[in-house]
Design a protein around this motif. Structure first.
Motif: not given
Ligand SMILES: [Zn+2]
Lengths: 444, 175
Positions: A55, A117-118, A120-121, A124, A133, A136-138, B39-41, B113-116
Motif C-alpha cells: 500500500r 485470508w485477505k 490469499n485474496e 489470487a 479469480f 474462489g480467489g484461492f 488503515y482501511p482501503y 480468499g476472504e471474499a469467498f
C-alpha cells in the motif's frame, strides 16, 4: 556473488517496516567486508511482489532512499512469486553486461499487514480476474487442481493401473500421492530445525502432515507455505573486482527463465521439451504440460543448464534450493528440472534422493544425500515473503557453496560436504514464470 | 493532549484493539514499542470485459461460448475463449461449446480468499469438452468431495439471475 544477508522470516515484524528490514539484511551482508563500502556499489535492483501488501507505490524507491543509495541507478523488479529470483538475475545482467561492477539485489515483502485470508485474496489477484479469480480467489485451489491431475497421470496410470474401478483407483492414487508429498513436508520442516532463519522449524511426522487441517483437497495446511514478513539481499560483482571483497566468491554459472499461460485452462497438451539426457521415447503418449507440470520450469532449466554447460543435472548439481510453495510443487519441480524423469517424482522421494544424510526424518531414506533438495527447509519451513524469497535461496546457496553454513546458522548440520555447484529456482503463480540460476564455487 | 493507546505484547490483542478503537501499541520481545493503526482501503473499479464481452453476455443467455482460430491450418479451439490465437496469433471466431463435458481435474476448497470464505466448502473443476483443445475452470455443484473423479461426466447450469460474472455458469454431475 560476494556476500548476502537475510532477516529471520516471521509472521510479522511490527517493529520494522520494509525499509528497516532490508537495511538489517544489507548491514548483515556488509559486516566483515571492509572493502565493500557504499561508494563501490554501482546500482541496485529492488524487488517486492505486491503493491496491495505494501500500500505504498514505488516502495522500492523508499528502500533505495533508506539505504542511502541515491543517486545511483535502480529498477524495481516484480514477477509474481518469482520476483526474488528475477531480481537476482536482473542484478546478474547488470554486472554481466558490463554496466556495473557491483550491483545490490534487495527484496522484501510485508504480508502481515492484512489478515491471512485477505492475503490469499491479494495473491489470487495474480490469476486472471475475469475467468479465475471470481471462482474462489484461492491459489491453493489452483495447485490442488494441478496435483490431482499429476497424481492421475503418474500414479493412477502406473501403480494403480490394475484396479478396474475408476473411482477406487483414483482414491488410492491420491492417498499414495499425499503420503509421499507429506514426506517432502517432513523433510523441509526437519531440515529447518537447523536453520535459525526459518519461520516454522518443526519435528513433524507424515501422519502429522496428513492430519493437519484440509485447505484444498488433497493439500493440508502443513503442505503449504505461509505468509511472511522478511527481506534478503545479495551482492553481485564482476569477476575483476569480486576478490577485493572476499576470497570465497561464488560464480553465477547459468541463468534461465521460462513462462506459461496465466490461466491453467489455456495450458496446451503437446510434447515435452527435452533436456540433453532425455529421449523423445521417454515420454511417448504424454500430453504436456497440461495442468500437471510446469513448462515454464522446464524452459528455465533448459536455458540455465545450457548456459552452465550442464548435461546431466542430477550428476552435475550438488543441491537445489527450489520453490516449494506446496509439497506437491516440489515433486513436480524435480521432474521439470530433470532430477528424475516425468512420472518418477514420487519414487524419487520414496528412494530418499532429496533428503539429507545424517538427519533423522522418522522413516527410511536409503539414498539420502544423492540430490539434496531444499537443505535450508525451503519455503514450506522458512516462509515465503515473496519479494525476498528468491534472494533468500540465493543467500543460502551462497553460504552452502562457501562452506560457511555453520558460521551463519550457528549449526553445521545442513552444510553439504564439498558442495561445488548448486541451483536456485524461483516460481510464480501456477508456473506462469520461473527462473533457474546455477551457482558454482568460485575458489579452490 | 491525548493519552497514548493501550500497550499489548500479543499481536492478537493488538488486532482486537484495532477493531475496537483503531490504535494500539505493540511491545515486542525486545521491549521495542510500535504504534499500530487501522488503515482501511476500499475502491470501486469501472471494469470493461472488452474483447471478452461476448462470452459473458452469452452466459447470461444460458450459452457457453468458446473461440476457434480462423487460420485453417491451425483451427485451435479454446474452451476458455481468447480473441487471438495463442498458437499462431490469428484472430479467433466465436463458437458455441457443448454444455456437457468431463472433469479434467478437480478439488474441494475448504478455505478461499476472504471474499469467498462464506461459500466454503466449494468445488473447482477444470472441464474438458469434445472437440476443444483447451479446458475451462468452473465451480462444480451438487456433488461432494468423495463423489468426484477425473473423467466424471458433467453438464453446465446457468444462473437465471446473471451477474455478468464467470460464476454465472457452473457444472453439475451429468445424470
Ligand atoms: Zn491459430
Amino acid at each position: 556473488m560476494v556476500t548476502g544477508g537475510v532477516t529471520k522470516f516471521a509472521k510479522a515484524h511490527p517493529a520494522m517496516d520494509f525499509r528497516l528490514m532490508v537495511k538489517r539484511a544489507y548491514d548483515y551482508a556488509l559486516k566483515g567486508i571492509p572493502n565493500l563500502t557504499p561508494d563501490r556499489i554501482d546500482g541496485t535492483r529492488i524487488s517486492y511482489f505486491s503493491d496491495h501488501f505494501s500500500r505504498q507505490l514505488k516502495a522500492a524507491s523508499m528502500v533505495q532512499d533508506y539505504l542511502g543509495m541515491n543517486p545511483k541507478g535502480s529498477v524495481r523488479i516484480e514477477w509474481g512469486g518469482a520476483t526474488g529470483g528475477e531480481c537476482f538475475q536482473a542484478a546478474y545482467e547488470a554486472v554481466a553486461s558490463g554496466r556495473m561492477d557491483v550491483c545490490l539485489a534487495a527484496g522484501y515483502e510485508t504480508m502481515s499487514r492484512v489478515a491471512t485470508w485477505k492475503g490469499n485474496e491479494f495473491i489470487a489477484l495474480a490469476s486472471d480476474t475475469n475467468f479465475d479469480f471470481p471462482l474462489g480467489g484461492f491459489y491453493t485451489g489452483y495447485y490442488a487442481l494441478m496435483v490431482v491431475r499429476h497424481i492421475y497421470e503418474y500414479l493412477r496410470k502406473t501403480r494403480f493401473a490394475h484396479i478396474a474401478d475408476e473411482r477406487e483407483a483414483q482414491r488410492l492414487a491420491i492417498e499414495e500421492g499425499t503420503r509421499i508429498m507429506s514426506m517432502v513436508s517432513v523433510k523441509n520442516h526437519r531440515n529447518a530445525l537447523h536453520n535459525p532463519y526459518a519461520q516454522y522449524p518443526k519435528r513433524l511426522t507424515v501422519q502429522d502432515v496428513l492430519n493437519s487441517e484440509m485447505i484444498s483437497y488433497p493439500l493440508t495446511r502443513e503442505q503449504i507455505c505461509t505468509m511472511s514478513d522478511g527481506a534478503a539481499v545479495a551482492f553481485l560483482a564482476s569477476e575483476s573486482v569480486a576478490r577485493e571483497f572476499t576470497d570465497k566468491p561464488v560464480l553465477v554459472k547459468g541463468v534461465g527463465c521460462g513462462t506459461d499461460t496465466m490461466r491453467l485452462a489455456d495450458r496446451p497438451f503437446g510434447k515435452v521439451p527435452l533436456l540433453p539426457h532425455e529421449k523423445p521415447e521417454d515420454y511417448a503418449g504424454l500430453e504436456y504440460p497440461g495442468v500437471h507440470s510446469f513448462r515454464a520450469g522446464r524452459a528455465a532449466g533448459i536455458e540455465a543448464y545450457r548456459h552452465a554447460g550442464i548435461t546431466h543435472p542430477n550428476r552435475e548439481l550438488d543441491f537445489i534450493e527450489l520453490h516449494d510453495a506446496y509439497s506437491s510443487s516440489e515433486i513436480q519441480t524435480y521432474e521439470d528440472l530433470g532430477l528424475c524423469r516425468y512420472g518418477e517424482g514420487y519414487s524419487f522421494v520414496e528412494r530418499g534422493d532429496p533428503f539429507l544424510k545424517g538427519i533423522d526424518y522418522g522413516f527410511p531414506t536409503p539414498r539420502a544425500g544423492a540430490m539434496p533438495v531444499n537443505p535450508s527447509g525451503g519455503l514450506i519451513a522458512c516462509g515465503h515473503p515473496v519479494g525476498a524469497t528468491g534472494l533468500m535461496q540465493g543467500v543460502f546457496a551462497f553460504w552452502q557453496l562457501q562452506g560457511t553454513i555453520r558460521k551463519h546458522f550457528g549449526d553445521g548440520a545442513l552444510q553439504l560436504k564439498g558442495a561445488k555447484r548448486g541451483a536456485i529456482h524461483s516460481h510464480a503463480g501456477t508456473g506462469s514464470s520461473v527462473t533457474v540460476t546455477v551457482l558454482e564455487r568460485g575458489f579452490r | 493532549m491525548k493519552a497514548p493507546p493501550p500497550t499489548y505484547s500479543k499481536f492478537r490483542d493488538v488486532q482486537a484493539e484495532l477493531a475496537k478503537s483503531g490504535a494500539a501499541i505493540f511491545r515486542d520481545a525486545d521491549g521495542v514499542d510500535s504504534l499500530v493503526i487501522r488503515y482501511p482501503y476500499s475502491i470501486e473499479y469501472i471494469h470493461s470485459y472488452a474483447q471478452d464481452s461476448p462470452f459473458f453476455l452469452a452466459l447470461a443467455e444460458g450459452r457457453l461460448r468458446g473461440s476457434r482460430c480462423t487460420k485453417k491450418r491451425c483451427a485451435f479451439v479454446f474452451a476458455t475463449p481468447r480473441s487471438h490465437c495463442m498458437v499462431c496469433g490469428a484472430p479467433t471466431e466465436w463458437i458455441d461449446l457443448p454444455t456437457t463435458g468431463r472433469i479434467h481435474s478437480w478439488t474441494t476448497c475448504h478455505f478461499g480468499g476472504e471474499a469467498f470464505l462464506k461459500e466454503t466448502p466449494y468445488n473447482l473443476a477444470l472441464v474438458e469438452f469434445e472437440g476443444a483443445d483447451s479446458v475451462m475452470l468452473a465451480r462444480l455443484k451438487d456433488a461432494v468431495e468423495s463423489e468426484l473423479y477425473v473423467g466424471m461426466p458433467v453438464e453446465a447450469r446457468f444462473d437465471p439471475n446473471p451477474k455478468y460474472s464467470i460464476t454465472d455458469v457452473w457444472f453439475v454431475p451429468r445424470k
